[in-house]
Design an enzyme around this catalytic site. Structure first.
Site, PDB file in Angstrom:
ATOM      1  N   MET A  38       0.852  -1.200   0.000  1.00  0.00           N
ATOM      2  CA  MET A  38       0.000   0.000   0.000  1.00  0.00           C
ATOM      3  C   MET A  38       0.885   1.246   0.000  1.00  0.00           C
ATOM      4  O   MET A  38       0.429   2.346   0.318  1.00  0.00           O
ATOM      5  CB  MET A  38      -0.928  -0.004   1.213  1.00  0.00           C
ATOM      6  N   GLN A  90     -10.252  -2.547   2.595  1.00  0.00           N
ATOM      7  CA  GLN A  90      -9.738  -3.228   3.790  1.00  0.00           C
ATOM      8  C   GLN A  90      -9.695  -2.314   5.019  1.00  0.00           C
ATOM      9  O   GLN A  90      -9.247  -2.728   6.073  1.00  0.00           O
ATOM     10  CB  GLN A  90      -8.374  -3.875   3.519  1.00  0.00           C
ATOM     11  N   HIS A 104       9.320  -3.328   3.474  1.00  0.00           N
ATOM     12  CA  HIS A 104       8.894  -3.529   2.074  1.00  0.00           C
ATOM     13  C   HIS A 104      10.108  -3.790   1.181  1.00  0.00           C
ATOM     14  O   HIS A 104      10.068  -4.622   0.281  1.00  0.00           O
ATOM     15  CB  HIS A 104       8.196  -2.280   1.526  1.00  0.00           C
ATOM     16  N   SER A 130       4.249   1.256   8.067  1.00  0.00           N
ATOM     17  CA  SER A 130       4.013   2.611   7.540  1.00  0.00           C
ATOM     18  C   SER A 130       3.327   3.466   8.609  1.00  0.00           C
ATOM     19  O   SER A 130       3.457   4.681   8.624  1.00  0.00           O
ATOM     20  CB  SER A 130       3.137   2.553   6.294  1.00  0.00           C
TER      21      SER A 130
HETATM   22  O1  PAF Z   1      -0.093  -5.787   3.542  1.00  0.00           O
HETATM   23  C1  PAF Z   1      -0.519  -4.858   2.824  1.00  0.00           C
HETATM   24  O2  PAF Z   1       0.158  -3.865   2.591  1.00  0.00           O
HETATM   25  C2  PAF Z   1      -1.907  -4.964   2.215  1.00  0.00           C
HETATM   26  O3  PAF Z   1      -2.792  -5.579   3.090  1.00  0.00           O
HETATM   27  C3  PAF Z   1      -1.923  -5.648   0.840  1.00  0.00           C
HETATM   28  C4  PAF Z   1      -1.476  -7.101   0.921  1.00  0.00           C
HETATM   29  C5  PAF Z   1      -1.019  -4.893  -0.116  1.00  0.00           C
HETATM   30  C6  PAF Z   1      -3.332  -5.633   0.267  1.00  0.00           C
HETATM   31  O4  PAF Z   1      -3.813  -4.327   0.118  1.00  0.00           O
END
Ligand code: PAF
Length: 288
Positions: free
Chosen positions: A30, A64, A37, A189
């Protein structure tokens, strides 16, 4: 490195790679990337090998987030993310906008009905429906051979693994270790919301894991309720901290255990001021 915002162009390229036998490794994110990341992207780079392709998606997925959660203020910095992706070895950044992923009359969702209910699912009732749906869509658009998820979101990784199995997605799911700051705070984040003394107080999450590990080292098994209440007291000693849940569970079924031992996995969610942080670890490890 190329930036693609169109679903059609991304899927077209992915289909071409598939026909050409190009190996594709995928990291869904995200954005607002941090060292956690970047370790996933580097892992994807190694998995894709020199001739393969690494795709990183950057999409803040509205479905989400609950209605009172931080979707609108979730940190975003696309030009910084793009630079970091390039440096970490990505070939494509896939950054669709919300309309591209969720057209106005979107009405199909993916709901995993076993591993999703407890912990994050209990506190955030529509969260895994949103994650499952967007991950399924991204896998269908990017068509990767392998997708890399972080162990920091342990329950998410398990739910994604179950969706992949149940819906026969032809992709390998790799779970890469949680990356921590030097003082133990799991990278997220949302750490950027921690101002002043909150940053120090947030260390109580990883310290609670260390404490649970220490307790297990001294005894073969401990009652989950007793350990939970000891850790809750420890965490809530800090003025800004409020425990959402502390769970001890089997790492495969995610079923809670009554008696905690070295095979148990622990996860917790804690409000640090208004910021909700999560962490987890196997209790047989060293420093979390
Ligand atoms: O872990 C995340 O950053 C999010 O839940 C994902 C897997 C990118 C889905 O939006």
């Amino acid at each position: 490195m190329r930036v693609i915002t169109s679903v059609r162009i991304m899927q077209h390229l992915a289909l071409r790679w598939r026909r050409q036998g190009v190996h594709v490794a995928f990291v869904p994110t995200m954005g607002y990337l941090h060292a956690g990341h970047l370790s996933l992207i580097r892992r994807a780079r190694r998995l894709a090998r020199s001739k393969g392709k690494v795709v990183v998606s950057i999409f803040v997925n509205p479905t989400q987030f609950g209605p009172t959660e931080d979707f609108a203020r979730y940190p975003r910095d696309f030009s910084r993310d793009r630079k970091l992706c390039r440096e970490a070895g990505a070939d494509i950044v896939f950054a669709p906008d919300t309309k591209a992923i969720y057209p106005r009359d979107f009405s199909t969702y993916v709901v995993e009905e076993d591993l999703s209910w407890r912990m994050e699912g209990e506190s955030r009732p529509t969260h895994f429906r949103g994650v499952g749906t967007v991950v399924a869509k991204l896998l269908n658009i990017v068509l990767p051979d392998v997708a890399v998820f972080g162990a920091k979101d342990f329950q998410q990784a398990m739910v994604v693994g179950r969706i992949k199995r149940d819906l026969n997605f032809p992709v390998k799911i790799v779970i890469a270790p949680t990356i921590r700051e030097r003082d133990g705070l799991a990278m997220s984040s949302r750490n950027r919301y921690l101002e002043g003394p909150l940053r120090e107080q947030a260390l109580a999450l990883s310290r609670a894991i260390t404490k649970a590990r220490g307790a297990i080292r001294q005894r073969t098994a401990i009652q989950a309720d007793a350990l939970r209440s000891e850790l809750r007291t420890f965490i809530e000693q800090q003025s800004a901290m409020r425990v959402d849940y502390i769970e001890f569970f089997d790492p495969v079924t995610l079923q809670p255990v009554h008696s905690v031992d070295r095979r148990t996995h622990m996860a917790l969610a804690v409000f640090v001021g208004s910021t909700r942080l999560i962490d987890n670890a196997a209790l047989d490890g060293g420093r979390p």
